[in-house]
Design a protein around this motif. Sequence first.
Motif, PDB file in Angstrom:
ATOM      1  N   PRO A  34       0.796  -1.230   0.000  1.00 30.66           N
ATOM      2  CA  PRO A  34       0.000   0.000   0.000  1.00 30.66           C
ATOM      3  C   PRO A  34       0.829   1.280   0.000  1.00 30.66           C
ATOM      4  O   PRO A  34       0.337   2.337  -0.418  1.00 30.66           O
ATOM      5  N   PRO A  37       2.714   2.828  -4.144  1.00 23.75           N
ATOM      6  CA  PRO A  37       2.273   3.819  -5.134  1.00 23.75           C
ATOM      7  C   PRO A  37       2.641   5.256  -4.761  1.00 23.75           C
ATOM      8  O   PRO A  37       3.080   6.035  -5.621  1.00 23.75           O
ATOM      9  N   SER A 158      -4.143   4.232   4.925  1.00 22.34           N
ATOM     10  CA  SER A 158      -5.213   5.005   4.286  1.00 22.34           C
ATOM     11  C   SER A 158      -5.623   6.198   5.148  1.00 22.34           C
ATOM     12  O   SER A 158      -5.915   7.285   4.613  1.00 22.34           O
ATOM     13  N   VAL A 233      -2.193  -2.723  -5.268  1.00 18.78           N
ATOM     14  CA  VAL A 233      -2.573  -1.338  -4.954  1.00 18.78           C
ATOM     15  C   VAL A 233      -2.067  -0.391  -6.041  1.00 18.78           C
ATOM     16  O   VAL A 233      -2.747   0.577  -6.404  1.00 18.78           O
ATOM     17  N   VAL A 236      -4.487  -0.541  -8.917  1.00 13.02           N
ATOM     18  CA  VAL A 236      -5.703   0.230  -8.620  1.00 13.02           C
ATOM     19  C   VAL A 236      -5.430   1.720  -8.711  1.00 13.02           C
ATOM     20  O   VAL A 236      -6.206   2.484  -9.298  1.00 13.02           O
ATOM     21  N   ARG A 237      -4.316   2.152  -8.155  1.00 13.35           N
ATOM     22  CA  ARG A 237      -3.988   3.589  -8.163  1.00 13.35           C
ATOM     23  C   ARG A 237      -3.755   4.094  -9.578  1.00 13.35           C
ATOM     24  O   ARG A 237      -4.006   5.264  -9.890  1.00 13.35           O
ATOM     25  N   ARG A 243      -9.261   4.442  -8.507  1.00 12.47           N
ATOM     26  CA  ARG A 243      -8.515   5.107  -7.440  1.00 12.47           C
ATOM     27  C   ARG A 243      -9.346   5.401  -6.196  1.00 12.47           C
ATOM     28  O   ARG A 243      -8.826   5.322  -5.080  1.00 12.47           O
ATOM     29  N   GLU A 246      -8.979   2.683  -3.598  1.00 12.02           N
ATOM     30  CA  GLU A 246      -7.623   2.305  -3.178  1.00 12.02           C
ATOM     31  C   GLU A 246      -7.517   2.048  -1.676  1.00 12.02           C
ATOM     32  O   GLU A 246      -6.901   1.055  -1.259  1.00 12.02           O
ATOM     33  N   ILE A 249      -8.760  -1.621  -0.830  1.00 19.18           N
ATOM     34  CA  ILE A 249      -8.236  -2.827  -1.475  1.00 19.18           C
ATOM     35  C   ILE A 249      -7.385  -3.650  -0.522  1.00 19.18           C
ATOM     36  O   ILE A 249      -7.592  -4.851  -0.347  1.00 19.18           O
ATOM     37  N   TRP A 250      -6.397  -3.035   0.094  1.00 18.63           N
ATOM     38  CA  TRP A 250      -5.499  -3.793   0.963  1.00 18.63           C
ATOM     39  C   TRP A 250      -6.196  -4.226   2.251  1.00 18.63           C
ATOM     40  O   TRP A 250      -5.856  -5.263   2.832  1.00 18.63           O
ATOM     41  N   THR A 297     -14.597  -1.414 -10.049  1.00 14.47           N
ATOM     42  CA  THR A 297     -14.564  -1.496  -8.596  1.00 14.47           C
ATOM     43  C   THR A 297     -14.855  -2.917  -8.126  1.00 14.47           C
ATOM     44  O   THR A 297     -14.150  -3.467  -7.269  1.00 14.47           O
TER      45      THR A 297
END
Length: 389
Positions: A34, A37, A158, A233, A236-237, A243, A246, A249-250, A297
């Motif tokens: 994570p 990115p 996050s 990640v 996704v980013r 995004r 994001e 996800i993790w 998504t």
Amino acid sequence: MSRPESSASPIALAIGGLVALAAAIGIGRFVYTPILPVMAEALNLSKSNAGLIASANLLGYLIGALLAATPRLPGSRRTWLLGSLGISALTTGAMSLTSSLAVFMTLRFAGGAASAFVLVLSSALVLEQLAIAGKSRLSSIHFAGVGVGIAVSAVIVSSLLATGADWRTLWSAVGLLALAAVGIVAWLVPARHPTPILPPQSARQPRPRGLASLITAYGLFGFGYVITATFLVAIVRGSPQLRPVEPLIWLVVGLTAAPSVTLWSRAATRFGIPRLFSIACVTEAIGVAASVLWPSTAGALFAAALLGGTFMGLTALGLAGARQLVPQNPRPVLAQMTAAFGLGQIIGPVLAGYLSDLTGGFALPSLLAAAALMTAAAITSRLPATSPL
């Protein structure tokens, strides 16, 4: 710091193992995913360099696992465990202090070796004592630590990103959290343990049928899971429409990983290890392919759930299968399994980074990873059934 042996209940031991794996594997090993990115954008890291950093960690993990499994490791296993936890935490936090690729690789190599020591030694200390106490079912709590660590680190990363924190702050924060685990594990895992009575081991054991195939399949699994586990990640980013999810996800990977060992192990008691290993490989291959073939998504969350729900289960099933094939003296076989798995892990991120720079995306390396998993599934589907877990 240690608590008296008499006060170390089986549940305390299991929780101690959970905390150890959460800090060293869930955070120390996997938090790179994570953070990558944000770090790559700030430092203008190429995908190839990002893959090199990941592979340095996995090379360290391979070497650490093999060293930790040696029968003549000097000193107390608990001391090695706590020291390794400290090194894992410090090398994680120290990622915030540099911007040098060589130093990044050195820190991740050392952290990978330390995380392997924690996995091997915490499992030896905790699972051995749970077995002696007749509480082996509590081992699922121990292995849930990886998923718990992934989920906790996902929330922290996050949350800090939402406040505008930079990549250096992220590494510092998770490093401090991992460092706090040293004291918790020291309290929960006692200094002294009763020594189990081990059966005598013969000098030579015949190589059982199917062992080479299992080792090959385990190496393919190492290659197949690690590309998505490292770059999910980032995938996704890199998509404007994905995004916004994001931060989730993790977290989904961690929440699905936490109970996965229990679920797969229970299923193996009914269907046997080779069949379940094959099914889990197919399941994971679907998730790996979905990460690049279903750019939505729902697709991203689906891929995260299948990755989290299988990779720890496959790890446990593979090692359990090897132990069953050579029950009298499993150490050499487990070392071979670890070496095959580690080689697959090391190759995966480097190849994925190179192919991503070459093709402009992760579709090709991800589909190669899915193909590797499907090959592993085909190999294990043909193995003779072993006794259940």
